[in-house]
Scaffold this motif. Sequence first.
Motif, PDB file in Angstrom:
ATOM      1  N   PRO A  14       0.963  -0.729  -0.273  1.00  0.00           N
ATOM      2  CA  PRO A  14      -0.006  -0.132  -0.379  1.00  0.00           C
ATOM      3  C   PRO A  14       0.647   1.422  -0.188  1.00  0.00           C
ATOM      4  N   PRO A  15       0.215   2.197   0.023  1.00  0.00           N
ATOM      5  CA  PRO A  15       1.203   3.851  -0.719  1.00  0.00           C
ATOM      6  C   PRO A  15       1.002   3.962   0.785  1.00  0.00           C
ATOM      7  N   HIS A  16       2.065   4.762   1.912  1.00  0.00           N
ATOM      8  CA  HIS A  16       2.467   5.523   2.847  1.00  0.00           C
ATOM      9  C   HIS A  16       0.994   6.510   2.628  1.00  0.00           C
ATOM     10  N   TYR A  17       0.375   5.914   4.701  1.00  0.00           N
ATOM     11  CA  TYR A  17      -0.409   6.865   4.811  1.00  0.00           C
ATOM     12  C   TYR A  17      -1.173   8.215   5.178  1.00  0.00           C
ATOM     13  N   GLU A  18       0.847   8.610   4.823  1.00  0.00           N
ATOM     14  CA  GLU A  18       0.583  10.214   4.835  1.00  0.00           C
ATOM     15  C   GLU A  18       0.165  10.516   3.704  1.00  0.00           C
ATOM     16  N   LYS A  19       0.199  10.014   2.434  1.00  0.00           N
ATOM     17  CA  LYS A  19      -0.502  11.024   1.279  1.00  0.00           C
ATOM     18  C   LYS A  19      -1.865  10.904   0.998  1.00  0.00           C
ATOM     19  N   HIS A  20      -2.045  10.388   2.291  1.00  0.00           N
ATOM     20  CA  HIS A  20      -4.132  10.328   2.147  1.00  0.00           C
ATOM     21  C   HIS A  20      -4.267  11.210   3.320  1.00  0.00           C
ATOM     22  N   LEU A  21      -3.703  12.088   4.609  1.00  0.00           N
ATOM     23  CA  LEU A  21      -3.719  12.852   5.488  1.00  0.00           C
ATOM     24  C   LEU A  21      -4.598  14.059   5.131  1.00  0.00           C
ATOM     25  N   PRO A  22      -5.602  14.026   5.298  1.00  0.00           N
ATOM     26  CA  PRO A  22      -5.896  15.854   4.924  1.00  0.00           C
ATOM     27  C   PRO A  22      -4.806  16.318   5.227  1.00  0.00           C
ATOM     28  N   LYS A  52      -7.951  23.581  14.316  1.00  0.00           N
ATOM     29  CA  LYS A  52      -9.683  22.422  15.238  1.00  0.00           C
ATOM     30  C   LYS A  52      -9.970  22.189  14.381  1.00  0.00           C
ATOM     31  N   LEU A  53     -10.614  20.369  14.126  1.00  0.00           N
ATOM     32  CA  LEU A  53     -10.762  19.677  12.944  1.00  0.00           C
ATOM     33  C   LEU A  53     -12.683  19.077  14.263  1.00  0.00           C
ATOM     34  N   TRP A  54     -13.059  18.975  12.877  1.00  0.00           N
ATOM     35  CA  TRP A  54     -15.257  18.242  13.783  1.00  0.00           C
ATOM     36  C   TRP A  54     -14.867  17.154  12.678  1.00  0.00           C
ATOM     37  N   SER A  55     -15.369  16.349  13.428  1.00  0.00           N
ATOM     38  CA  SER A  55     -15.148  15.129  11.829  1.00  0.00           C
ATOM     39  C   SER A  55     -16.783  14.468  12.264  1.00  0.00           C
ATOM     40  N   VAL A  56     -17.955  14.927  11.565  1.00  0.00           N
ATOM     41  CA  VAL A  56     -19.380  14.908  11.191  1.00  0.00           C
ATOM     42  C   VAL A  56     -19.951  13.520  10.368  1.00  0.00           C
ATOM     43  N   ILE A  72     -22.525  10.936  -1.636  1.00  0.00           N
ATOM     44  CA  ILE A  72     -20.705  10.626  -0.379  1.00  0.00           C
ATOM     45  C   ILE A  72     -20.158  11.926  -0.418  1.00  0.00           C
ATOM     46  N   CYS A  73     -19.300  11.753  -1.555  1.00  0.00           N
ATOM     47  CA  CYS A  73     -17.971  12.632  -2.294  1.00  0.00           C
ATOM     48  C   CYS A  73     -18.605  13.920  -2.419  1.00  0.00           C
ATOM     49  N   ASP A  74     -19.396  14.054  -3.518  1.00  0.00           N
ATOM     50  CA  ASP A  74     -19.759  15.428  -3.618  1.00  0.00           C
ATOM     51  C   ASP A  74     -20.187  16.035  -2.532  1.00  0.00           C
ATOM     52  N   LEU A  75     -20.586  15.623  -1.214  1.00  0.00           N
ATOM     53  CA  LEU A  75     -21.439  16.614   0.223  1.00  0.00           C
ATOM     54  C   LEU A  75     -19.109  16.898   0.716  1.00  0.00           C
ATOM     55  N   GLY A  82     -13.014  18.054   0.114  1.00  0.00           N
ATOM     56  CA  GLY A  82     -12.831  16.154  -0.529  1.00  0.00           C
ATOM     57  C   GLY A  82     -12.704  15.474   1.144  1.00  0.00           C
ATOM     58  N   TYR A  83     -12.432  15.736   2.052  1.00  0.00           N
ATOM     59  CA  TYR A  83     -11.574  15.264   3.154  1.00  0.00           C
ATOM     60  C   TYR A  83     -12.725  14.206   3.934  1.00  0.00           C
ATOM     61  N   LEU A  84     -12.720  12.542   3.881  1.00  0.00           N
ATOM     62  CA  LEU A  84     -13.481  11.626   4.509  1.00  0.00           C
ATOM     63  C   LEU A  84     -13.296  10.613   4.965  1.00  0.00           C
ATOM     64  N   ARG A  85     -13.517   9.599   5.527  1.00  0.00           N
ATOM     65  CA  ARG A  85     -13.234   8.574   5.669  1.00  0.00           C
ATOM     66  C   ARG A  85     -14.088   7.924   6.571  1.00  0.00           C
ATOM     67  N   PHE A  86     -14.087   6.593   6.074  1.00  0.00           N
ATOM     68  CA  PHE A  86     -14.468   5.381   6.654  1.00  0.00           C
ATOM     69  C   PHE A  86     -14.432   4.656   7.882  1.00  0.00           C
ATOM     70  N   THR A  87     -15.458   4.640   8.773  1.00  0.00           N
ATOM     71  CA  THR A  87     -15.544   3.954  10.175  1.00  0.00           C
ATOM     72  C   THR A  87     -15.179   2.452   9.941  1.00  0.00           C
ATOM     73  N   SER A  88     -14.550   1.597  11.065  1.00  0.00           N
ATOM     74  CA  SER A  88     -14.162   0.328  10.796  1.00  0.00           C
ATOM     75  C   SER A  88     -16.100  -0.163  11.173  1.00  0.00           C
ATOM     76  N   ARG A  89     -16.703   0.575  11.437  1.00  0.00           N
ATOM     77  CA  ARG A  89     -18.423   0.138  11.500  1.00  0.00           C
ATOM     78  C   ARG A  89     -19.125   1.153  10.719  1.00  0.00           C
ATOM     79  N   ASN A  90     -18.809   0.460   9.422  1.00  0.00           N
ATOM     80  CA  ASN A  90     -19.215   1.584   7.792  1.00  0.00           C
ATOM     81  C   ASN A  90     -19.789   2.971   8.124  1.00  0.00           C
TER      82      ASN A  90
END
Length: 360
Positions: A14-22, A52-56, A72-75, A82-90
């Motif tokens: 896999p690529p290094h995770y830093e490439k995908h960090l906001p 400050k960072l808010w996670s919704v 989802i990506c449009d929002l 464009g930054y979002l993530r999926f948690t381990s519980r979907n």
Amino acid sequence: MAEAQKERLTDIGPPHYEKHLPPIIKDNYGKWKYHEIVKPGVLLHVSESGAKLWSVRAATPRILSIVSIRQICDLADKYCDGYLRFTSRNNIEYLVTEEKNIDPLIKETTAIGYPVGGVGHALSNIVHTQGWVHCHSAATDASGIVKAVMDDLFEYFAEEKFPGKLRIALACCLNMCGAVHCSDIAILGVHRRPPKIDHNNVNKICEIPNLIASCPTGAIRTATVNGQPSVEIVEDLCMFCANCYTVCPALPINDALNDGLSIWVGGKVSNARSTPMFSKLAIPWLPNNPPRWPEVTDAVKNIVEVWAANARPYERMGEWINRVGWAKFFDLTGIEFTKHHIDSFKHAGTTFATSAQIRF
């Protein structure tokens, strides 16, 4: 000779995770001071630098269409660069850097059918496996049951009404590519009969040595049936895992009459306050009754509400059961104790007390 390449380029791994960090997370990596819940589904993370960072957080049905992913990506493009993530519980987590974007994002996310919530002392989204929509060894559906259960428990997702966290998981067979072994409540699909052997096709479409090796309990043996190489199953050793069906389609295990569900309780991953715990059996079998699975939804809701009414603040399901005792758990929930609750499997470990915590 050509000059040696200074940095070797490869597509292995896999690529290094830093490439995908906001950028805000990368700039403040390891410097986060605290976080707090500012409203249902919204966490505020504050760095030592003052950033400050808010996670919704919003729930999804896990199995998403391309149209849904684009919505989802449009929002995310509109409200959080464009930054979002999926948690381990979907769950979706939109990573928002401007407070003014939170309420409009929640409004639009809710409008397209994804409720916001699931943080703190609330029910998180249910992590689940594939079910009938995809998996060959499923003893039950996944998405359908999760939808029915979450419809009944939705109020607990949208608001913090619990004494502590509640995590529910579903796996449609005991190979459990879901987290049923370590969730507060687990719904597990179960087969109750060994595979049916299609002796006419075993030697045609299966590699018998691989088939025998696939059984974790050594229940499959070679046999000759009607002059053809085949196998036999020692039923007392079979634990109905469907591993053999995975490697040999001539051993189907699905059974509409005997397949069903079981309910497990008390698991957790967290080391907070107590050691991690494995889930333990609460209800050995419930029928498959689609499309709403009323027996399952009623059982889960009963356990949830009994725990919520009797647990102390911050007490997880397993911690509450350990405090009051299993006899009291069965008494309060009205669940019948049967012989199936006694762990008599010969390969069961003598202890599951494993933890990173120091014990004396």
